[in-house]
Design a protein around this motif. Structure first.
Motif, short mmCIF file in Angstrom:
data_model
loop_
_atom_site.label_atom_id
_atom_site.label_comp_id
_atom_site.label_asym_id
_atom_site.label_seq_id
_atom_site.Cartn_x
_atom_site.Cartn_y
_atom_site.Cartn_z
N GLU A 56 0.85 -1.20 0.00
CA GLU A 56 0.00 0.00 0.00
C GLU A 56 0.88 1.24 0.00
O GLU A 56 1.87 1.31 0.73
CB GLU A 56 -0.87 -0.02 1.27
CG GLU A 56 -1.77 1.19 1.43
CD GLU A 56 -2.71 1.02 2.64
OE1 GLU A 56 -3.01 -0.12 3.02
OE2 GLU A 56 -3.10 2.06 3.20
N THR A 57 0.51 2.22 -0.83
CA THR A 57 1.25 3.48 -0.84
C THR A 57 0.32 4.59 -1.32
O THR A 57 -0.84 4.32 -1.62
CB THR A 57 2.53 3.34 -1.70
OG1 THR A 57 3.32 4.51 -1.54
CG2 THR A 57 2.22 3.11 -3.16
N TYR A 58 0.79 5.83 -1.35
CA TYR A 58 -0.13 6.96 -1.60
C TYR A 58 0.48 7.97 -2.57
O TYR A 58 1.69 8.21 -2.56
CB TYR A 58 -0.43 7.69 -0.28
CG TYR A 58 -0.80 6.77 0.84
CD1 TYR A 58 -2.07 6.19 0.92
CD2 TYR A 58 0.14 6.43 1.81
CE1 TYR A 58 -2.39 5.32 1.93
CE2 TYR A 58 -0.17 5.55 2.83
CZ TYR A 58 -1.44 5.00 2.89
OH TYR A 58 -1.75 4.12 3.89
N LEU A 59 -0.41 8.58 -3.37
CA LEU A 59 -0.06 9.77 -4.14
C LEU A 59 -0.78 10.92 -3.46
O LEU A 59 -2.01 11.02 -3.55
CB LEU A 59 -0.53 9.64 -5.59
CG LEU A 59 0.05 8.49 -6.42
CD1 LEU A 59 -0.66 8.38 -7.77
CD2 LEU A 59 1.54 8.69 -6.64
N LEU A 60 -0.01 11.77 -2.78
CA LEU A 60 -0.64 12.83 -1.98
C LEU A 60 -1.02 14.01 -2.88
O LEU A 60 -0.33 14.30 -3.86
CB LEU A 60 0.33 13.30 -0.89
CG LEU A 60 0.79 12.20 0.08
CD1 LEU A 60 1.80 12.77 1.08
CD2 LEU A 60 -0.38 11.56 0.81
N ASP A 61 -2.10 14.70 -2.51
CA ASP A 61 -2.55 15.90 -3.23
C ASP A 61 -2.51 15.63 -4.74
O ASP A 61 -1.90 16.37 -5.51
CB ASP A 61 -1.62 17.07 -2.85
CG ASP A 61 -2.25 18.41 -3.19
OD1 ASP A 61 -3.45 18.44 -3.54
OD2 ASP A 61 -1.54 19.42 -3.11
N ALA A 62 -3.17 14.55 -5.13
CA ALA A 62 -2.94 13.96 -6.46
C ALA A 62 -3.28 14.90 -7.61
O ALA A 62 -2.54 14.95 -8.60
CB ALA A 62 -3.74 12.67 -6.58
N ASP A 63 -4.39 15.66 -7.51
CA ASP A 63 -4.77 16.52 -8.63
C ASP A 63 -3.68 17.54 -8.94
O ASP A 63 -3.46 17.90 -10.10
CB ASP A 63 -6.09 17.24 -8.33
CG ASP A 63 -7.28 16.30 -8.47
OD1 ASP A 63 -7.22 15.39 -9.31
OD2 ASP A 63 -8.25 16.47 -7.71
N THR A 120 12.63 3.03 0.70
CA THR A 120 11.54 3.18 -0.27
C THR A 120 12.02 3.33 -1.72
O THR A 120 11.39 2.80 -2.63
CB THR A 120 10.64 4.37 0.09
OG1 THR A 120 11.46 5.49 0.37
CG2 THR A 120 9.78 4.07 1.29
N GLU A 121 13.13 4.04 -1.93
CA GLU A 121 13.60 4.28 -3.30
C GLU A 121 13.95 2.95 -3.98
O GLU A 121 13.49 2.65 -5.09
CB GLU A 121 14.81 5.21 -3.26
CG GLU A 121 15.10 5.91 -4.57
CD GLU A 121 13.89 6.68 -5.09
OE1 GLU A 121 13.59 6.48 -6.27
OE2 GLU A 121 13.23 7.42 -4.33
N ALA A 122 14.76 2.15 -3.30
CA ALA A 122 15.17 0.85 -3.86
C ALA A 122 13.97 -0.09 -3.94
O ALA A 122 13.81 -0.83 -4.93
CB ALA A 122 16.27 0.24 -2.99
N ALA A 123 13.12 -0.06 -2.93
CA ALA A 123 11.96 -0.96 -2.91
C ALA A 123 11.02 -0.65 -4.08
O ALA A 123 10.48 -1.56 -4.73
CB ALA A 123 11.21 -0.82 -1.59
N ARG A 124 10.83 0.64 -4.36
CA ARG A 124 9.96 1.05 -5.47
C ARG A 124 10.49 0.47 -6.79
O ARG A 124 9.73 -0.03 -7.61
CB ARG A 124 9.93 2.58 -5.52
CG ARG A 124 8.62 3.14 -5.94
CD ARG A 124 8.58 4.64 -5.78
NE ARG A 124 8.46 5.04 -4.40
CZ ARG A 124 9.24 5.91 -3.79
NH1 ARG A 124 10.22 6.50 -4.43
NH2 ARG A 124 9.04 6.21 -2.53
N THR A 147 5.75 8.35 -1.01
CA THR A 147 5.45 8.11 0.40
C THR A 147 5.91 6.70 0.79
O THR A 147 6.53 6.00 0.01
CB THR A 147 3.95 8.24 0.69
OG1 THR A 147 3.27 7.18 0.03
CG2 THR A 147 3.39 9.57 0.21
N GLU A 148 5.54 6.33 2.00
CA GLU A 148 5.94 5.02 2.53
C GLU A 148 5.32 3.87 1.73
O GLU A 148 4.35 4.06 1.00
CB GLU A 148 5.49 4.91 3.99
CG GLU A 148 3.98 5.03 4.12
CD GLU A 148 3.50 5.23 5.54
OE1 GLU A 148 4.19 4.81 6.47
OE2 GLU A 148 2.42 5.81 5.70
#
Ligand SMILES: Cc1cc2nc3c(=O)[nH]c(=O)nc-3n(C[C@H](O)[C@H](O)[C@H](O)COP(=O)(O)OP(=O)(O)OC[C@H]3O[C@@H](n4cnc5c(N)ncnc54)[C@H](O)[C@@H]3O)c2cc1C
Length: 258
Positions: A56-63, A120-124, A147-148
């Motif tokens: 699970e992860t998030y795109l904040l303030d997506a618009d 997170t960078e490598a995991a992504r 994000t996380e």
């Protein structure tokens, strides 16, 4: 934190806490989630791994910050399913998009994959490697993310999980009916049952057993139907012909509403 619960005479239960404190109650409601400490008083059932793990992860303030992904996702949920994998998203009320990176994989994958989800960078990048030939707009849901990353292995109790009435104790929410998120109903049912249990107790102020029996009689069949739906939706999402099963399901919903 509850460490143990012990049955006593006359519908009473002793609750033991990690702090060393204990207390006794005449009404014990186990609303303590998937790995409930209260459930063993009523049932031997254990959560079963359903063969799918999510990150699970998030795109904040997506618009504003991720307009292309926001346009792709639209106003509700989006399912991109193929090859026993998925990128599943939904809009949240605070402007974020929640992204689930879904893989049909082993129960141990979260620890055995070698992915350090805190890095997170490598995991992504390692997660992107699971989707090498997917469209760049979909890969951006992983790549553009900042994000996380929260791994979640998906478990469920057996469909139709129920128990015989035992005085002074019941279950509520995931403790009672843990199901995969593929019906989107776990939290909804938990809130509904909380309200219904309260109503039953108010309707029978001097008779807890009648209140609990009436609450369970209503909730068991409803939970069974939703748990079956959740299992079925998960199954079609990761079938070899995906996304056909999901397309059929959406067509069915559209027809029902039509
Ligand atoms: C990826 C994912 C997506 C989901 N999406 C949806 C959705 O879109 N819609 C929906 O309706 N549902 C959804 N769900 C399901 C939803 O999250 C759960 O059904 C809901 O959180 C269940 O609520 P609960 O209060 O029963 O359990 P929990 O939320 O697990 O809460 C249990 C509480 O008990 C506490 N607790 C646990 N053990 C102890 C202990 N020993 N002592 C004291 N306290 C303890 C915990 O700290 C926690 O506060 C989703 C689930 C997942 C995994």
């Amino acid at each position: 934190k509850v460490t143990n619960v012990v049955k006593q005479e006359g519908g009473r239960h002793e609750v033991r806490l990690a702090s060393g404190e204990t207390f006794t109650t005449t009404l014990l409601i186990g609303a303590d989630g998937a790995w409930s400490k209260v459930r063993p008083l009523l049932s031997d059932a254990q959560p079963i791994y359903l063969g799918v793990s999510l990150v699970e992860t998030y795109l904040l303030d997506a618009d504003v910050r991720h307009p292309e992904s926001a346009a792709l996702v639209g106003r509700g949920s989006m399912f991109a399913l193929s090859d026993e994998k998925g990128l599943i998203t939904h809009r949240d009320g605070d402007g974020r998009i929640t992204v689930y990176i879904a893989l049909k994989t082993s129960e141990q994958w979260v620890t055995s994959s070698g992915i350090d989800f805190r890095a997170t960078e490598a995991a992504r990048q390692q997660l992107l490697n699971h989707f090498p030939d997917w469209d760049d707009q979909l890969r951006a849901l992983i790549a553009a993310n900042d994000t996380e990353l929260i791994p979640r292995s998906i478990y469920a109790l057996p469909v139709g999980h129920h128990w015989e009435r035992i005085p002074g104790v019941t279950l509520l929410g995931d403790a009672a009916h843990l199901m995969s998120p593929f019906a989107g109903e776990g939290a909804n049912l938990a809130m509904l049952y909380g309200a219904e249990l309260a109503e039953a107790l108010l309707a029978h102020p001097n008779d807890v057993e009648t209140a609990l029996a009436s609450y369970e009689e209503t909730s068991f069949p409803r939970s069974e139907a939703k748990a079956a739906e959740a299992n079925s939706n998960l199954s079609v999402s990761f079938r070899s012909d995906a996304p056909q099963g999901m397309l059929d399901l959406m067509a069915q919903y559209a027809h029902q509403e039509g």
